[in-house]
Design an enzyme around this catalytic site. Structure first.
Site: not given
Ligand SMILES: NC(=O)c1ccc[n+]([C@@H]2O[C@H](COP(=O)([O-])OP(=O)(O)OC[C@H]3O[C@@H](n4cnc5c(N)ncnc54)[C@H](OP(=O)(O)O)[C@@H]3O)[C@@H](O)[C@H]2O)c1
Length: 399
Positions: A85, A224, A297, A322
């Site tokens: 990261y 999924r 993400g 981001w």
């Molecule tokens: N760019 C930014 O500023 C920013 C800010 C916040 C978050 N994010 C990103 O946003 C994403 C979600 O974050 P969060 O905190 O909301 O996550 P979270 O609540 O932990 O949820 C993770 C999600 O990812 C899905 N997932 C995991 N592995 C997968 C795969 N191989 N294929 C498809 N779906 C998959 C899960 O689905 P299942 O329920 O089916 O396992 C779940 O919906 C992450 O990538 C995080 O790094 C980015």
């Protein structure tokens, strides 16, 4: 696919629901000072350990001591530990005088986001009081710990704290602002406009659904497949999702007509991607003319490939977003205004806390036992056995 219940039964952590509301801050359940630390990057289920350290001394001038109440484990935290990261934490060499956490053997403390209570103020600190709820403004402070000495500029006082649950406050600064900005910063949406997103049951996805519903936007939400899909669909609809589809359904014949009938032929203006890979390529094909695809993400860890024809014939624009960059590029007033907007939505019941579990680090466990526990918990999270946001809480040794 595992049901949610089965997911929770596998490697189940000790999960203790905490009461919602201010009672948590009035009586923090922490005694020994502890942190979840690592000395070098690697697989979190191998490199993390729990370290007990002496209680903090009174805060020096222009600093304050805070006691963490709840700290989420976000996907980015895992990536930081893995060393993949862009944000990097600083080494801590002042937790102990010898051994792990000392100047000779410094450690990183895990965690970027968390809710803390101000426990002591050094002289010269203004605008904060003992007992205030604060969240971290400085990235990578290391929130997976009981307590820390920080500078006033490291924290933001939680607006309308009395109206929020601890989980809402602990998850305030990353996911809700991300969802808000994804919906507002790339395309001008009006009531009735359509948005499509993947990872729709993620914490960010749940916020997107709710903010969109509050603004009158319609959402198509991709998740999924799983054995308890109807329960998930129902839950997302209750949050305000217009439609919920699996990636498998999106690949089926006839789905284009079905989506057209939902949107009444209206172009989908915005696509939100936190997954990547072929499912996202497919999602992009459903975007309308002049649409924007925003990637924030890459949960599948698969690269994103977009057909050139979408750029040529549909004038697609593809962006990355981001939230950390947004914070770096916006003034404190803009940041506070955004958090006020989001806390108002929360206080009005329009933005609920994400589906979550509280995972406790028990005070009566030795550092070795607690380390085993945290490693297996993180392994369960990374392999998708939880299906909901996990927040850490350190319990006192009487628990
Ligand atoms: N760019 C930014 O500023 C920013 C800010 C916040 C978050 N994010 C990103 O946003 C994403 C979600 O974050 P969060 O905190 O909301 O996550 P979270 O609540 O932990 O949820 C993770 C999600 O990812 C899905 N997932 C995991 N592995 C997968 C795969 N191989 N294929 C498809 N779906 C998959 C899960 O689905 P299942 O329920 O089916 O396992 C779940 O919906 C992450 O990538 C995080 O790094 C980015």
């Amino acid at each position: 696919m595992l049901t949610s219940l089965a997911r929770r039964c596998i490697r189940a952590p000790r999960v203790v629901p905490i009461p919602q509301g201010r009672s948590l801050s009035a009586s923090p359940a922490t005694a020994a000072a502890r942190a979840i630390v690592y000395s070098g990057n690697g697989n979190p289920s191998e490199v993390l350990s729990v370290l007990t350290f002496p209680d903090l001394p009174p805060p020096p001038t222009n600093t304050l001591n805070v006691q963490f109440l709840l700290s989420p484990i976000n996907p980015a935290d895992i990536n930081v530990i893995e060393g993949v990261y862009p944000s990097k934490p600083k080494l801590n060499g002042n937790l102990t005088t010898s051994g792990l956490g000392s100047q000779q053997d410094p450690v990183f403390v895990g965690g970027n986001e968390g809710l803390a209570r101000v426990s002591a103020l050094g002289s010269g600190v203004e605008g904060l009081q003992e007992g205030d709820w604060v969240v971290m403004k400085t990235p990578q402070v290391g929130t997976w710990r009981t307590s820390a000495n920080v500078k006033p500029g490291d924290v933001l006082k939680v607006p309308s704290a009395d109206k929020l649950t601890p989980v809402q406050a602990a998850t305030l600064v990353v996911n809700p602002p991300t969802a808000w900005n994804l919906l507002h910063d790339f395309v001008q949406l009006s009531e009735g406009d359509w948005v499509i997103q993947n990872g729709a049951n993620s914490a960010v996805g749940q916020c997107v659904i709710q903010v969109a519903a509050a603004k009158g936007y319609k959402t198509i939400n991709l998740v999924r497949n799983r054995s308890d899909l109807p329960i998930l669909q129902q839950r997302l609809r209750e949050l305000g999702a217009t439609e919920v589809l699996t990636y498998d359904e999106l690949a089926q014949d006839g789905i284009r007509d079905k989506i057209k009938s939902w949107t009444n032929g209206k172009d989908i203006k915005l696509g939100l991607n936190c997954v990547g890979g072929p499912d996202t390529t497919r999602m992009a094909r459903f975007l309308g003319k002049d649409a924007h695809l925003v990637s924030y993400g890459a949960m599948s860890k698969a690269p994103l490939s977009l057909p050139t024809s979408l750029f040529i014939f549909k004038n697609l624009t593809s962006h990355g977003f981001w939230q950390s960059r947004w914070y770096a590029d916006h003034s404190l007033e803009e940041q506070q205004s955004m958090l006020r907007t989001l806390t108002e939505l929360m206080a009005n019941g329009k933005l609920l806390a994400p589906d979550h579990e509280i995972a406790s680090i028990r005070g009566s466990d030795s550092d070795e036992v607690a380390s085993e526990h945290i490693r297996s918990m993180v392994e369960g999270i990374t392999s998708g056995q939880y299906g909901k946001k996990v927040l850490l809480q350190f319990e006192s040794d009487e628990a």
